[in-house]
Scaffold this motif. Sequence first.
Motif, PDB file in Angstrom:
ATOM      1  N   GLU A 174       0.822  -1.319  -0.103  1.00 24.74           N
ATOM      2  CA  GLU A 174       0.009   0.026  -0.043  1.00 24.74           C
ATOM      3  C   GLU A 174       0.840   1.047  -0.138  1.00 24.74           C
ATOM      4  O   GLU A 174       0.374   2.369  -0.425  1.00 24.74           O
ATOM      5  CB  GLU A 174      -0.894  -0.029   1.121  1.00 24.74           C
ATOM      6  N   GLY A 175       2.113   1.233   0.433  1.00 24.70           N
ATOM      7  CA  GLY A 175       2.845   2.151   0.363  1.00 24.70           C
ATOM      8  C   GLY A 175       3.503   2.576  -1.141  1.00 24.70           C
ATOM      9  O   GLY A 175       4.008   3.592  -1.322  1.00 24.70           O
ATOM     10  N   LEU A 176       3.132   1.670  -2.128  1.00 20.12           N
ATOM     11  CA  LEU A 176       3.526   2.341  -3.315  1.00 20.12           C
ATOM     12  C   LEU A 176       2.484   3.019  -4.173  1.00 20.12           C
ATOM     13  O   LEU A 176       1.849   2.988  -4.775  1.00 20.12           O
ATOM     14  CB  LEU A 176       3.359   0.653  -4.346  1.00 20.12           C
ATOM     15  N   THR A 177       2.605   4.327  -3.600  1.00 17.27           N
ATOM     16  CA  THR A 177       1.961   5.423  -4.115  1.00 17.27           C
ATOM     17  C   THR A 177       2.512   6.208  -5.421  1.00 17.27           C
ATOM     18  O   THR A 177       3.763   6.034  -5.334  1.00 17.27           O
ATOM     19  CB  THR A 177       1.650   6.563  -3.172  1.00 17.27           C
ATOM     20  N   CYS A 226      11.342  -9.977   4.161  1.00 15.49           N
ATOM     21  CA  CYS A 226      10.509 -10.793   2.895  1.00 15.49           C
ATOM     22  C   CYS A 226       9.386 -10.108   2.584  1.00 15.49           C
ATOM     23  O   CYS A 226       8.668  -9.910   3.622  1.00 15.49           O
ATOM     24  CB  CYS A 226      10.311 -12.249   3.488  1.00 15.49           C
ATOM     25  N   LEU A 227       9.345  -9.706   1.391  1.00 15.08           N
ATOM     26  CA  LEU A 227       8.236  -8.793   0.776  1.00 15.08           C
ATOM     27  C   LEU A 227       6.912  -9.739   1.257  1.00 15.08           C
ATOM     28  O   LEU A 227       5.855  -9.093   1.418  1.00 15.08           O
ATOM     29  CB  LEU A 227       8.498  -8.540  -0.503  1.00 15.08           C
ATOM     30  N   PHE A 228       7.304 -11.029   0.860  1.00 14.65           N
ATOM     31  CA  PHE A 228       5.835 -12.018   0.707  1.00 14.65           C
ATOM     32  C   PHE A 228       5.410 -11.874   2.280  1.00 14.65           C
ATOM     33  O   PHE A 228       4.058 -12.059   2.406  1.00 14.65           O
ATOM     34  CB  PHE A 228       6.493 -13.229   0.346  1.00 14.65           C
ATOM     35  N   VAL A 229       6.185 -12.262   3.010  1.00 15.02           N
ATOM     36  CA  VAL A 229       5.578 -12.053   4.602  1.00 15.02           C
ATOM     37  C   VAL A 229       4.875 -11.019   4.828  1.00 15.02           C
ATOM     38  O   VAL A 229       3.549 -11.195   5.311  1.00 15.02           O
ATOM     39  CB  VAL A 229       6.879 -12.470   5.821  1.00 15.02           C
ATOM     40  N   TYR A 232      -2.653  -8.556   3.014  1.00 14.31           N
ATOM     41  CA  TYR A 232      -3.634  -8.995   2.165  1.00 14.31           C
ATOM     42  C   TYR A 232      -4.654 -10.026   2.421  1.00 14.31           C
ATOM     43  O   TYR A 232      -5.443 -10.475   1.729  1.00 14.31           O
ATOM     44  CB  TYR A 232      -3.089  -8.853   0.517  1.00 14.31           C
ATOM     45  N   ASP A 233      -4.099 -10.548   3.400  1.00 16.12           N
ATOM     46  CA  ASP A 233      -4.946 -12.162   3.821  1.00 16.12           C
ATOM     47  C   ASP A 233      -6.415 -11.811   4.101  1.00 16.12           C
ATOM     48  O   ASP A 233      -7.018 -12.849   3.728  1.00 16.12           O
ATOM     49  CB  ASP A 233      -4.261 -12.538   5.031  1.00 16.12           C
ATOM     50  N   GLY A 234      -6.995 -10.587   4.451  1.00 16.45           N
ATOM     51  CA  GLY A 234      -8.061 -10.399   4.470  1.00 16.45           C
ATOM     52  C   GLY A 234      -9.002  -9.715   3.230  1.00 16.45           C
ATOM     53  O   GLY A 234     -10.108  -9.439   3.578  1.00 16.45           O
ATOM     54  N   VAL A 253      -9.751  -9.045  -0.979  1.00 19.25           N
ATOM     55  CA  VAL A 253     -10.031  -9.849  -2.257  1.00 19.25           C
ATOM     56  C   VAL A 253      -9.561  -8.909  -3.344  1.00 19.25           C
ATOM     57  O   VAL A 253      -9.328  -7.778  -3.145  1.00 19.25           O
ATOM     58  CB  VAL A 253     -11.582 -10.109  -2.476  1.00 19.25           C
ATOM     59  N   GLY A 254      -9.146  -9.726  -4.333  1.00 18.50           N
ATOM     60  CA  GLY A 254      -8.867  -9.060  -5.689  1.00 18.50           C
ATOM     61  C   GLY A 254      -7.443  -9.477  -6.296  1.00 18.50           C
ATOM     62  O   GLY A 254      -6.796 -10.712  -5.728  1.00 18.50           O
ATOM     63  N   PRO A 255      -6.952  -8.973  -7.294  1.00 22.04           N
ATOM     64  CA  PRO A 255      -5.895  -9.502  -8.097  1.00 22.04           C
ATOM     65  C   PRO A 255      -4.643  -9.713  -7.219  1.00 22.04           C
ATOM     66  O   PRO A 255      -3.881 -10.691  -7.429  1.00 22.04           O
ATOM     67  CB  PRO A 255      -5.682  -8.973  -9.437  1.00 22.04           C
ATOM     68  N   VAL A 256      -4.418  -8.849  -6.299  1.00 28.12           N
ATOM     69  CA  VAL A 256      -2.936  -9.041  -5.755  1.00 28.12           C
ATOM     70  C   VAL A 256      -3.049  -9.903  -4.487  1.00 28.12           C
ATOM     71  O   VAL A 256      -2.121 -10.724  -4.294  1.00 28.12           O
ATOM     72  CB  VAL A 256      -2.766  -7.489  -5.032  1.00 28.12           C
ATOM     73  N   ARG A 257      -4.144 -10.199  -3.933  1.00 28.75           N
ATOM     74  CA  ARG A 257      -4.384 -11.285  -3.174  1.00 28.75           C
ATOM     75  C   ARG A 257      -4.144 -12.527  -3.872  1.00 28.75           C
ATOM     76  O   ARG A 257      -3.557 -13.654  -3.596  1.00 28.75           O
ATOM     77  CB  ARG A 257      -5.644 -11.317  -2.236  1.00 28.75           C
TER      78      ARG A 257
END
Length: 214
Positions: free
Chosen positions: A31-34, A109-112, A118-120, A122-126
């Motif tokens: 979300e910090g990727l503005t 780790c970016l994935f962690v 995003y675990d809660g 919906v959408g393409p990123v999750r």
Amino acid sequence: MSPRRSAAEARRTRERIVERSVALASLEGLEGLTIGRLAADLGLSKSGLLGHFGTKEALQIAALERAATIFDREVWRPAAGAEPGLARLRAVCATWISYLERGVFPGGCLFVGSTFEYDGRVGPVRDLLRRQFGAWRHRLSADVRTAVRRGELPRDTDPEQVVFELYGILMSLNHALQLDGDTAAAGRARRAVDRLLPPAPGPTAARPSPPASS
């Protein structure tokens, strides 16, 4: 400017954007990727940056795809040549711990971090995160199953349970390193892996080759 030179310049600019996006996302989350923050960091106009990705979501997906390439380079490839089964599973754990210990991503780790964001949702990123984690779990569980077939692990071993516990160890390591700055955490993670997985038999227990430099 010739069309060929223009296309090459566009590729270089896109690469700069993606590289900065991965680093920033590891520190501040996806979300910090503005668009404004990235444009300022890279000396680009907002419209110029949007011309490469169109939306913030497309930029987030590009960052995750690049992060997966880095993870593959740092964790899987150095261990991939080990004997399938227990030897390769232990080699992967060694490179996985090293990847976190060396701080390949500046914020861990970016994935962690992304799963907590995003675990809660919906959408393409999750959806992409689920596919990436699913592919990694499948790769690990395949080596657990091979180890069982080869008699390296007990016949009643549950591959999904082993992978679940390995995830717990490595996610705990990321947490300890990033939140607590615990310099002993990597050693604890290695001991935890040793308790979960027996030593690999024979000469295939050799250490994996060192990963490529970042």
